[in-house]
Design a protein around this motif. Structure first.
Motif, PDB file in Angstrom:
ATOM      1  N   GLN A 107       0.826  -1.209   0.000  1.00  0.00           N
ATOM      2  CA  GLN A 107       0.000   0.000   0.000  1.00  0.00           C
ATOM      3  C   GLN A 107       0.864   1.264   0.000  1.00  0.00           C
ATOM      4  OE1 GLN A 107      -3.411  -0.355  -0.181  1.00  0.00           O
ATOM      5  NE2 GLN A 107      -2.930  -2.519  -0.261  1.00  0.00           N
ATOM      6  N   GLY A 108       2.192   1.102   0.015  1.00  0.00           N
ATOM      7  CA  GLY A 108       3.106   2.243   0.042  1.00  0.00           C
ATOM      8  C   GLY A 108       3.269   2.856   1.417  1.00  0.00           C
ATOM      9  N   ILE A 109       2.979   2.084   2.452  1.00  0.00           N
ATOM     10  CA  ILE A 109       3.042   2.567   3.832  1.00  0.00           C
ATOM     11  C   ILE A 109       4.355   2.124   4.473  1.00  0.00           C
ATOM     12  CG2 ILE A 109       1.925   2.460   6.116  1.00  0.00           C
ATOM     13  CD1 ILE A 109       0.224   3.835   3.906  1.00  0.00           C
ATOM     14  N   ASP A 110       5.038   3.074   5.114  1.00  0.00           N
ATOM     15  CA  ASP A 110       6.187   2.720   5.946  1.00  0.00           C
ATOM     16  C   ASP A 110       5.618   2.141   7.233  1.00  0.00           C
ATOM     17  OD1 ASP A 110       8.103   3.752   4.162  1.00  0.00           O
ATOM     18  OD2 ASP A 110       7.849   5.768   4.978  1.00  0.00           O
ATOM     19  N   VAL A 111       6.150   1.019   7.672  1.00  0.00           N
ATOM     20  CA  VAL A 111       5.602   0.363   8.864  1.00  0.00           C
ATOM     21  C   VAL A 111       6.712   0.117   9.876  1.00  0.00           C
ATOM     22  CG1 VAL A 111       5.777  -1.947   7.827  1.00  0.00           C
ATOM     23  CG2 VAL A 111       4.209  -1.573   9.704  1.00  0.00           C
ATOM     24  N   MET A 112       6.368   0.338  11.144  1.00  0.00           N
ATOM     25  CA  MET A 112       7.269   0.052  12.256  1.00  0.00           C
ATOM     26  C   MET A 112       6.513  -0.827  13.237  1.00  0.00           C
ATOM     27  SD  MET A 112       8.828   3.772  12.957  1.00  0.00           S
ATOM     28  CE  MET A 112       9.516   4.727  11.633  1.00  0.00           C
ATOM     29  N   VAL A 113       7.127  -1.931  13.618  1.00  0.00           N
ATOM     30  CA  VAL A 113       6.533  -2.867  14.564  1.00  0.00           C
ATOM     31  C   VAL A 113       7.445  -2.887  15.782  1.00  0.00           C
ATOM     32  CG1 VAL A 113       5.841  -5.248  14.945  1.00  0.00           C
ATOM     33  CG2 VAL A 113       5.560  -4.229  12.671  1.00  0.00           C
ATOM     34  N   LEU A 114       6.919  -2.418  16.923  1.00  0.00           N
ATOM     35  CA  LEU A 114       7.743  -2.227  18.114  1.00  0.00           C
ATOM     36  C   LEU A 114       6.987  -2.615  19.381  1.00  0.00           C
ATOM     37  CD1 LEU A 114       8.881   1.386  17.153  1.00  0.00           C
ATOM     38  CD2 LEU A 114      10.335  -0.650  17.065  1.00  0.00           C
ATOM     39  N   GLN A 115       7.733  -2.816  20.446  1.00  0.00           N
ATOM     40  CA  GLN A 115       7.159  -2.954  21.779  1.00  0.00           C
ATOM     41  C   GLN A 115       6.376  -1.665  22.038  1.00  0.00           C
ATOM     42  OE1 GLN A 115       8.065  -1.054  24.612  1.00  0.00           O
ATOM     43  NE2 GLN A 115       7.276  -2.326  26.254  1.00  0.00           N
ATOM     44  N   THR A 116       5.250  -1.726  22.728  1.00  0.00           N
ATOM     45  CA  THR A 116       4.334  -0.585  22.780  1.00  0.00           C
ATOM     46  C   THR A 116       4.957   0.686  23.343  1.00  0.00           C
ATOM     47  OG1 THR A 116       2.360  -1.962  22.761  1.00  0.00           O
ATOM     48  CG2 THR A 116       2.113   0.236  23.683  1.00  0.00           C
ATOM     49  N   GLU A 117       5.738   0.613  24.407  1.00  0.00           N
ATOM     50  CA  GLU A 117       6.349   1.848  24.919  1.00  0.00           C
ATOM     51  C   GLU A 117       7.251   2.491  23.868  1.00  0.00           C
ATOM     52  OE1 GLU A 117       6.796   1.024  29.651  1.00  0.00           O
ATOM     53  OE2 GLU A 117       7.703  -0.418  28.257  1.00  0.00           O
ATOM     54  N   MET A 118       8.022   1.670  23.165  1.00  0.00           N
ATOM     55  CA  MET A 118       8.900   2.182  22.107  1.00  0.00           C
ATOM     56  C   MET A 118       8.070   2.685  20.919  1.00  0.00           C
ATOM     57  SD  MET A 118      12.199   1.541  23.214  1.00  0.00           S
ATOM     58  CE  MET A 118      11.548   2.923  24.055  1.00  0.00           C
ATOM     59  N   ALA A 119       6.973   1.978  20.626  1.00  0.00           N
ATOM     60  CA  ALA A 119       6.104   2.373  19.524  1.00  0.00           C
ATOM     61  C   ALA A 119       5.484   3.745  19.791  1.00  0.00           C
ATOM     62  CB  ALA A 119       5.007   1.326  19.312  1.00  0.00           C
ATOM     63  N   VAL A 120       5.028   3.979  21.014  1.00  0.00           N
ATOM     64  CA  VAL A 120       4.432   5.272  21.363  1.00  0.00           C
ATOM     65  C   VAL A 120       5.469   6.383  21.242  1.00  0.00           C
ATOM     66  CG1 VAL A 120       3.487   6.613  23.294  1.00  0.00           C
ATOM     67  CG2 VAL A 120       2.526   4.370  22.728  1.00  0.00           C
ATOM     68  N   LYS A 121       6.689   6.141  21.711  1.00  0.00           N
ATOM     69  CA  LYS A 121       7.747   7.158  21.587  1.00  0.00           C
ATOM     70  C   LYS A 121       8.010   7.482  20.119  1.00  0.00           C
ATOM     71  CE  LYS A 121      10.122   6.140  25.888  1.00  0.00           C
ATOM     72  NZ  LYS A 121      11.292   5.537  26.530  1.00  0.00           N
ATOM     73  N   GLU A 122       8.121   6.455  19.292  1.00  0.00           N
ATOM     74  CA  GLU A 122       8.382   6.666  17.868  1.00  0.00           C
ATOM     75  C   GLU A 122       7.211   7.386  17.203  1.00  0.00           C
ATOM     76  OE1 GLU A 122      10.501   6.867  14.485  1.00  0.00           O
ATOM     77  OE2 GLU A 122      11.289   6.075  16.369  1.00  0.00           O
ATOM     78  N   TYR A 123       6.003   6.948  17.504  1.00  0.00           N
ATOM     79  CA  TYR A 123       4.808   7.594  16.962  1.00  0.00           C
ATOM     80  C   TYR A 123       4.797   9.083  17.341  1.00  0.00           C
ATOM     81  CZ  TYR A 123       0.024   9.178  16.638  1.00  0.00           C
ATOM     82  OH  TYR A 123      -1.082   9.930  16.358  1.00  0.00           O
ATOM     83  N   ASN A 124       4.999   9.390  18.629  1.00  0.00           N
ATOM     84  CA  ASN A 124       4.961  10.787  19.072  1.00  0.00           C
ATOM     85  C   ASN A 124       6.043  11.621  18.401  1.00  0.00           C
ATOM     86  OD1 ASN A 124       2.682  10.665  20.685  1.00  0.00           O
ATOM     87  ND2 ASN A 124       3.818  10.313  22.571  1.00  0.00           N
ATOM     88  N   THR A 125       7.223  11.045  18.208  1.00  0.00           N
ATOM     89  CA  THR A 125       8.294  11.769  17.513  1.00  0.00           C
ATOM     90  C   THR A 125       7.869  12.103  16.097  1.00  0.00           C
ATOM     91  OG1 THR A 125      10.028  10.761  18.860  1.00  0.00           O
ATOM     92  CG2 THR A 125      10.696  11.615  16.710  1.00  0.00           C
ATOM     93  N   LEU A 126       7.350  11.114  15.383  1.00  0.00           N
ATOM     94  CA  LEU A 126       6.910  11.339  14.005  1.00  0.00           C
ATOM     95  C   LEU A 126       5.764  12.360  13.945  1.00  0.00           C
ATOM     96  CD1 LEU A 126       7.067   7.654  12.759  1.00  0.00           C
ATOM     97  CD2 LEU A 126       8.564   9.532  12.036  1.00  0.00           C
ATOM     98  N   ALA A 127       4.808  12.241  14.858  1.00  0.00           N
ATOM     99  CA  ALA A 127       3.679  13.178  14.887  1.00  0.00           C
ATOM    100  C   ALA A 127       4.178  14.602  15.133  1.00  0.00           C
ATOM    101  CB  ALA A 127       2.677  12.765  15.959  1.00  0.00           C
ATOM    102  N   SER A 128       5.152  14.769  16.028  1.00  0.00           N
ATOM    103  CA  SER A 128       5.668  16.107  16.332  1.00  0.00           C
ATOM    104  C   SER A 128       6.423  16.710  15.148  1.00  0.00           C
ATOM    105  CB  SER A 128       6.566  16.076  17.568  1.00  0.00           C
ATOM    106  OG  SER A 128       7.808  15.458  17.282  1.00  0.00           O
ATOM    107  N   GLN A 129       6.880  15.851  14.231  1.00  0.00           N
ATOM    108  CA  GLN A 129       7.582  16.307  13.033  1.00  0.00           C
ATOM    109  C   GLN A 129       6.624  16.567  11.875  1.00  0.00           C
ATOM    110  OE1 GLN A 129      10.338  13.064  12.444  1.00  0.00           O
ATOM    111  NE2 GLN A 129      11.728  13.797  14.033  1.00  0.00           N
TER     112      GLN A 129
END
Length: 141
Positions: A107-129
């Protein structure tokens, strides 16, 4: 330990967040997540630019194994995300089969599969950018 549950069943309509950017995950603890600007406390949740809602596994028959199915992420993709972060749980008990990752990549989506605490940190970083990021997060095992 308190396990707060988000909405489920017919009233699990999406919560609209104030802006069309991806909302920040404001807090995470075992069995409990909050999304900044959204009124609901979730156990498991889906987030996308401008909204969030409970991730109710019963809708798609999801279980820890085989795990996250394309049907679990389709709604988030339909919101126009470019990146999807999947939180596998605090102890990573939730599986993500290769077929789901392949589906996302097709689908052309970049995907990251992480432990939830790490996933939330990564998500928040991307959202802030300002990235059009979405996520599906499991907040327990």
């Amino acid at each position: 330990m308190e396990a707060a549950l988000g909405k489920s069943g017919p009233e699990s309509s999406p919560d609209t967040c104030p802006a069309m950017s991806s909302p920040e995950i404001a807090s995470l603890s075992w069995g409990r997540m909050t999304v900044r600007g959204c009124p609901t406390t979730y156990k498991d949740c889906k987030v996308w630019p401008g909204g969030s809602r409970t991730w109710d596994w019963r809708e798609t028959g999801t279980e820890h194994v085989p795990g996250v199915q394309p049907a679990d992420v389709k709604e988030v993709l339909e919101k126009g995300v470019k990146t999807l972060v999947i939180g596998r749980g605090m102890s990573e008990a939730l599986q993500v089969p290769p077929a789901t990752v392949e589906y996302l990549k097709k689908q052309g989506i970049d995907v990251m599969v992480l432990q939830t605490e790490m996933a939330v940190k990564e998500y928040n970083t991307l959202a802030s950018q300002g990235v059009r990021v979405g996520g599906v997060f499991h907040s327990t095992c």
